[in-house]
Design a protein around this motif. Structure first.
Motif, mmCIF file in Angstrom:
data_model
loop_
_atom_site.group_PDB
_atom_site.id
_atom_site.type_symbol
_atom_site.label_atom_id
_atom_site.label_comp_id
_atom_site.label_asym_id
_atom_site.label_seq_id
_atom_site.Cartn_x
_atom_site.Cartn_y
_atom_site.Cartn_z
ATOM 1 N N ILE A 296 0.631 -1.145 -0.099
ATOM 2 C CA ILE A 296 0.076 -0.088 -0.017
ATOM 3 C C ILE A 296 0.689 1.124 0.030
ATOM 4 O O ILE A 296 1.789 1.435 0.735
ATOM 5 N N THR A 297 0.581 2.111 -1.076
ATOM 6 C CA THR A 297 1.235 3.561 -0.871
ATOM 7 C C THR A 297 0.280 4.767 -0.942
ATOM 8 O O THR A 297 -1.082 4.362 -1.322
ATOM 9 N N GLU A 298 0.625 5.532 -0.795
ATOM 10 C CA GLU A 298 -0.294 6.770 -0.765
ATOM 11 C C GLU A 298 -0.893 7.097 -2.161
ATOM 12 O O GLU A 298 -2.332 7.271 -2.363
ATOM 13 N N SER A 299 -0.354 7.070 -3.156
ATOM 14 C CA SER A 299 -0.670 7.374 -4.342
ATOM 15 C C SER A 299 -1.555 6.284 -4.843
ATOM 16 O O SER A 299 -2.436 6.559 -5.656
ATOM 17 N N GLY A 300 -1.392 4.930 -4.636
ATOM 18 C CA GLY A 300 -2.141 3.870 -5.022
ATOM 19 C C GLY A 300 -3.566 4.011 -4.303
ATOM 20 O O GLY A 300 -4.471 3.833 -4.921
ATOM 21 N N ILE A 301 -3.736 4.469 -3.145
ATOM 22 C CA ILE A 301 -4.801 4.736 -2.268
ATOM 23 C C ILE A 301 -5.567 5.911 -3.105
ATOM 24 O O ILE A 301 -6.721 5.903 -3.317
ATOM 25 N N LEU A 302 -4.921 6.948 -3.416
ATOM 26 C CA LEU A 302 -5.539 8.021 -4.131
ATOM 27 C C LEU A 302 -6.132 7.685 -5.480
ATOM 28 O O LEU A 302 -7.216 8.007 -5.949
ATOM 29 N N ALA A 303 -5.306 6.947 -6.151
ATOM 30 C CA ALA A 303 -5.795 6.275 -7.597
ATOM 31 C C ALA A 303 -7.030 5.387 -7.343
ATOM 32 O O ALA A 303 -8.232 5.693 -8.088
ATOM 33 N N ALA A 304 -7.068 4.679 -6.362
ATOM 34 C CA ALA A 304 -8.274 3.732 -6.127
ATOM 35 C C ALA A 304 -9.519 4.447 -5.688
ATOM 36 O O ALA A 304 -10.472 4.166 -5.981
ATOM 37 N N ALA A 305 -9.268 5.820 -4.697
ATOM 38 C CA ALA A 305 -10.321 6.179 -4.488
ATOM 39 C C ALA A 305 -11.000 7.117 -5.879
ATOM 40 O O ALA A 305 -12.050 7.362 -5.732
ATOM 41 N N HIS A 306 -9.940 7.481 -6.761
ATOM 42 C CA HIS A 306 -10.519 8.087 -7.840
ATOM 43 C C HIS A 306 -11.513 7.148 -8.728
ATOM 44 O O HIS A 306 -12.384 7.517 -9.332
ATOM 45 N N LEU A 307 -11.024 5.786 -8.779
ATOM 46 C CA LEU A 307 -11.841 4.944 -9.422
ATOM 47 C C LEU A 307 -13.068 4.593 -8.748
ATOM 48 O O LEU A 307 -14.175 4.456 -9.440
ATOM 49 N N ALA A 308 -13.061 4.046 -7.385
ATOM 50 C CA ALA A 308 -13.924 3.692 -6.481
ATOM 51 C C ALA A 308 -14.590 4.357 -5.534
ATOM 52 O O ALA A 308 -15.878 4.154 -5.045
ATOM 53 N N GLY A 309 -14.239 5.647 -5.220
ATOM 54 C CA GLY A 309 -14.689 6.401 -4.319
ATOM 55 C C GLY A 309 -13.909 6.066 -2.985
ATOM 56 O O GLY A 309 -13.452 5.031 -2.693
ATOM 57 N N ALA A 310 -13.709 6.980 -2.073
ATOM 58 C CA ALA A 310 -13.019 6.843 -0.796
ATOM 59 C C ALA A 310 -13.734 6.067 0.048
ATOM 60 O O ALA A 310 -12.812 5.186 0.837
ATOM 61 N N GLY A 311 -14.821 5.819 0.309
ATOM 62 C CA GLY A 311 -15.574 4.984 1.139
ATOM 63 C C GLY A 311 -15.314 3.251 0.850
ATOM 64 O O GLY A 311 -14.981 2.720 1.565
ATOM 65 N N ASN A 312 -15.186 3.024 -0.613
ATOM 66 C CA ASN A 312 -15.006 1.737 -0.834
ATOM 67 C C ASN A 312 -13.707 1.277 -0.690
ATOM 68 O O ASN A 312 -13.156 0.089 -0.373
ATOM 69 N N VAL A 313 -12.573 2.321 -0.640
ATOM 70 C CA VAL A 313 -11.228 2.007 -0.364
ATOM 71 C C VAL A 313 -11.024 2.031 1.143
ATOM 72 O O VAL A 313 -10.318 0.987 1.532
ATOM 73 N N LYS A 314 -11.740 2.470 1.912
ATOM 74 C CA LYS A 314 -11.695 2.315 3.228
ATOM 75 C C LYS A 314 -12.301 0.820 3.489
ATOM 76 O O LYS A 314 -11.690 0.234 4.509
ATOM 77 N N LYS A 315 -13.127 0.449 3.018
ATOM 78 C CA LYS A 315 -13.952 -0.893 3.350
ATOM 79 C C LYS A 315 -12.722 -1.826 2.935
ATOM 80 O O LYS A 315 -12.528 -2.832 3.363
ATOM 81 N N PHE A 316 -12.024 -1.716 1.684
ATOM 82 C CA PHE A 316 -11.049 -2.802 1.203
ATOM 83 C C PHE A 316 -9.937 -2.615 2.275
ATOM 84 O O PHE A 316 -9.180 -3.894 2.507
ATOM 85 N N LEU A 317 -9.299 -1.481 2.684
ATOM 86 C CA LEU A 317 -8.406 -1.581 3.667
ATOM 87 C C LEU A 317 -8.578 -2.012 4.941
ATOM 88 O O LEU A 317 -7.902 -3.006 5.503
ATOM 89 N N ARG A 318 -9.954 -1.802 5.378
ATOM 90 C CA ARG A 318 -9.834 -2.120 6.813
ATOM 91 C C ARG A 318 -10.472 -3.594 6.859
ATOM 92 O O ARG A 318 -10.623 -4.098 7.958
ATOM 93 N N SER A 319 -11.028 -4.235 5.957
ATOM 94 C CA SER A 319 -11.374 -5.660 5.755
ATOM 95 C C SER A 319 -9.941 -6.403 5.575
ATOM 96 O O SER A 319 -10.130 -7.777 5.137
ATOM 97 N N GLY A 320 -8.924 -5.910 5.324
ATOM 98 C CA GLY A 320 -7.768 -6.517 4.933
ATOM 99 C C GLY A 320 -7.934 -7.252 3.376
ATOM 100 O O GLY A 320 -7.052 -8.042 2.972
#
Length: 215
Positions: A154-178
């Motif tokens: 996991i990197t910051e740029s990867g997180i921001l790119a994923a949020a652009h794709l899926a929305g920040a809420g879905n990225v939170k769910k992915f990260l927090r669910s392992g």
């Protein structure tokens, strides 16, 4: 009479000599342009053929921008639309970064026609949206950057790119669910794929701003 004949003969000899010299030089000069043995047959595709090739070939898009923020934007823009500012896909997402109308309204853009015809506005929209996502995901960035989740570092740029794709809420769910709770868009592109593809870019200068808008 003999003298006149001699002069005439001499004159003819001089003229013939000059002509021969000219012909020899001309022949020697043109020999530089000899095409013997050269491949002179070329095929140029028609406009339709060229468009077909560009559409179907895999393009290695590399502006030599490395892992800079500009490199991040260009790589993401290319993945989203091949950096086409004018495009609208079949789901209504617009421009280089494929924004939906709801997201544009959230960051202060209400005129779709103006958005599609203003490249600077599209770049500003990307920055504003990245700033909002960084604020929403600030704790997750602090907590998960450097860890491996779902087989991806996991990197910051990867997180921001994923949020652009899926929305920040879905990225939170992915990260927090392992990595157990995933998301894929209508084209089958997943959060995991964006986390990996856009990892390691320098997005440190993006300011986390809850209220970021395009002015």
């Amino acid at each position: 009479m003999k003298r006149k004949l001699l002069r005439f003969s001499l004159l003819v000899t001089v003229i013939l000599g000059a002509f021969s010299t000219f012909s020899f030089k001309k022949k020697a000069a043109t020999s530089y342009f000899n095409t013997e043995g050269m491949e002179l047959f070329f095929t140029v595709p028609t406009e339709a053929e060229a468009k077909f090739e560009l559409k179907n070939q895999e393009v290695n898009y590399n502006l030599f921008l490395g892992k800079t923020y500009v490199g991040f934007k260009e790589a993401l823009g290319f993945k989203e639309s091949r950096n086409n500012y004018k495009i609208i896909n079949e789901y209504g997402y617009m421009g280089k970064y494929q924004f939906g109308k709801g997201t544009l309204n959230m960051i202060g853009i209400y005129n779709s026609d103006r958005f599609l015809n203003d490249t600077k506005l599209q770049e500003d929209a990307f920055t504003a949206y990245a700033s909002r996502n960084k604020w929403i995901l600030r704790r997750d960035i602090d907590r998960y950057v450097g860890r491996t989740i779902g087989g991806v570092k996991i990197t910051e740029s990867g997180i921001l790119a994923a949020a652009h794709l899926a929305g920040a809420g879905n990225v939170k769910k992915f990260l927090r669910s392992g990595g157990e709770i995933g998301f894929s868009d209508a084209f089958g592109t997943s959060i995991r794929y964006y986390l990996k593809k856009f990892s390691g870019y320098d997005t440190s200068w993006i300011e986390a701003d809850k209220q970021a808008k395009v002015l």
